[in-house]
Design a protein around this motif. Structure first.
Motif, short mmCIF file in Angstrom:
data_model
loop_
_atom_site.label_atom_id
_atom_site.label_comp_id
_atom_site.label_asym_id
_atom_site.label_seq_id
_atom_site.Cartn_x
_atom_site.Cartn_y
_atom_site.Cartn_z
N GLY A 189 -4.17 7.79 4.59
CA GLY A 189 -3.52 6.50 4.70
C GLY A 189 -2.01 6.56 4.52
O GLY A 189 -1.44 7.61 4.31
N PRO A 190 -1.46 5.33 4.62
CA PRO A 190 -2.13 4.04 4.82
C PRO A 190 -2.73 3.94 6.23
O PRO A 190 -2.19 4.45 7.18
CB PRO A 190 -1.00 3.02 4.66
N PHE A 191 -3.88 3.23 6.28
CA PHE A 191 -4.51 2.96 7.57
C PHE A 191 -5.09 1.55 7.53
O PHE A 191 -5.42 1.02 6.47
CB PHE A 191 -5.59 3.99 7.92
N ASP A 192 -5.19 0.94 8.71
CA ASP A 192 -5.65 -0.44 8.81
C ASP A 192 -7.17 -0.50 8.97
O ASP A 192 -7.77 0.30 9.67
CB ASP A 192 -4.99 -1.15 10.00
N THR A 193 -7.77 -1.49 8.28
CA THR A 193 -9.20 -1.75 8.39
C THR A 193 -9.39 -3.24 8.63
O THR A 193 -8.44 -4.02 8.61
CB THR A 193 -9.94 -1.36 7.10
N SER A 194 -10.64 -3.65 8.81
CA SER A 194 -10.93 -5.06 9.01
C SER A 194 -10.67 -5.88 7.75
O SER A 194 -10.53 -7.10 7.82
CB SER A 194 -12.39 -5.24 9.44
N GLY A 227 -8.12 -4.99 5.42
CA GLY A 227 -6.77 -4.80 4.92
C GLY A 227 -6.25 -3.40 5.18
O GLY A 227 -6.88 -2.59 5.86
N THR A 228 -5.07 -3.11 4.62
CA THR A 228 -4.45 -1.79 4.75
C THR A 228 -4.82 -0.95 3.54
O THR A 228 -4.62 -1.38 2.40
CB THR A 228 -2.93 -1.92 4.85
N CYS A 234 0.82 -1.21 0.00
CA CYS A 234 0.00 0.00 0.00
C CYS A 234 0.86 1.26 0.00
O CYS A 234 0.62 2.20 -0.78
CB CYS A 234 -0.92 -0.01 1.21
N GLN A 267 -4.15 -3.32 0.40
CA GLN A 267 -3.19 -4.41 0.60
C GLN A 267 -3.79 -5.39 1.56
O GLN A 267 -4.14 -5.06 2.68
CB GLN A 267 -1.87 -3.85 1.15
N ARG A 268 -3.93 -6.65 1.10
CA ARG A 268 -4.52 -7.68 1.97
C ARG A 268 -3.47 -8.67 2.41
O ARG A 268 -2.48 -8.87 1.75
CB ARG A 268 -5.64 -8.40 1.22
#
Length: 244
Positions: free
Chosen positions: A219-224, A226-227, A202, A243-244
């Motif tokens: 971002g980049p920031f994290d989510t449930s 992926g990034t 990412c 990015q997973r």
């Protein structure tokens, strides 16, 4: 849109499944340069002056020439449906609006544009010879669409009613999420869908966006899932890399 479908691919795009994305751009050639370098896409001309983007020889998206400079420069996600006209009736009944009534795109299929009750725009696609993505869930291809809404409960009711099986059914593997606008964007940002494309790294992808003349929104920031990095291309269309 893209190449002929197979029965297996058609089965994957049941009603409510995101099956295609396109960008409305003032300069399609510039879009080819930007996204070609960013995602490794190649391009071929298609219906009505639109160009299709390919990754590994398989269709991933389309770039279309804006017919009116006043139209927004934007990526749109299309949801599959077996009957676009019937779905527009249901959209109106659920509190949405139809922006563009269903219209054939040659033999490829039938398309329409609609909004949800909060004004977020999305497309409908009724397949003809084109069922949807030739490649998805991979680097350089569609992986996710996040709806940034003012009222996620309203969004859940609206989309859950339209596309219950795709979102909540026993075989559902949804490619769509919902979050408050203010999670990422300023409070004044209108509700909208944000198309996500897969990347291996990412942060590196966001660096490429900047090099190519785009800019970073978040971002980049994290989510449930992926990034994520949120970006704007060099013509003003927002999109995300995942990015997973």
């Amino acid at each position: 849109m893209a190449e002929n479908s197979t029965s297996a691919r058609e089965a994957a795009y049941t009603e409510g499944v995101p099956c295609w994305v396109d960008a409305q751009l003032a300069d399609v050639a510039a879009g080819e340069r930007f996204y070609g370098e960013l995602f490794g896409w190649s391009f071929r001309p298609s219906h009505g002056g639109t160009v299709w983007a390919y990754r590994e020889g398989r269709s991933v998206a389309a770039l279309a020439q804006k017919t009116d400079g006043r139209l927004p420069t934007v990526w749109t996600v299309y949801f599959a449906t077996p009957d676009a006209r019937a779905l527009t009736v249901r959209i109106r009944a659920a509190g949405g609006q139809v922006v563009t009534a269903p219209v054939p795109v040659g033999e490829l299929g039938v398309t329409a544009l609609a909004t949800d009750p909060e004004g977020a725009v999305f497309g409908l696609w009724q397949p003809g010879t084109h069922a949807g993505f030739g490649l998805r869930h991979a680097p350089g291809a569609f992986v996710w669409a996040e709806l940034y809404a003012r009222d996620t409960a309203t969004a859940n009711t609206f989309y859950g009613g339209l596309f219950h099986d795709a979102l909540f059914g026993p075989d559902a593997e949804p490619d769509v999420g919902r979050a408050p606008v203010t999670t990422v964007f300023p409070a004044l940002m209108p509700p909208h869908f944000l198309v996500h494309f897969g990347v291996v790294d990412c942060a590196a992808a966001l660096g490429e966006v900047t090099r190519l003349g785009g800019r970073i929104q978040a971002g980049p920031f994290d989510t449930s899932y992926g990034t994520v990095g949120v970006a704007v291309d060099d013509q003003g269309a927002s999109f995300a890399v995942l990015q997973r």
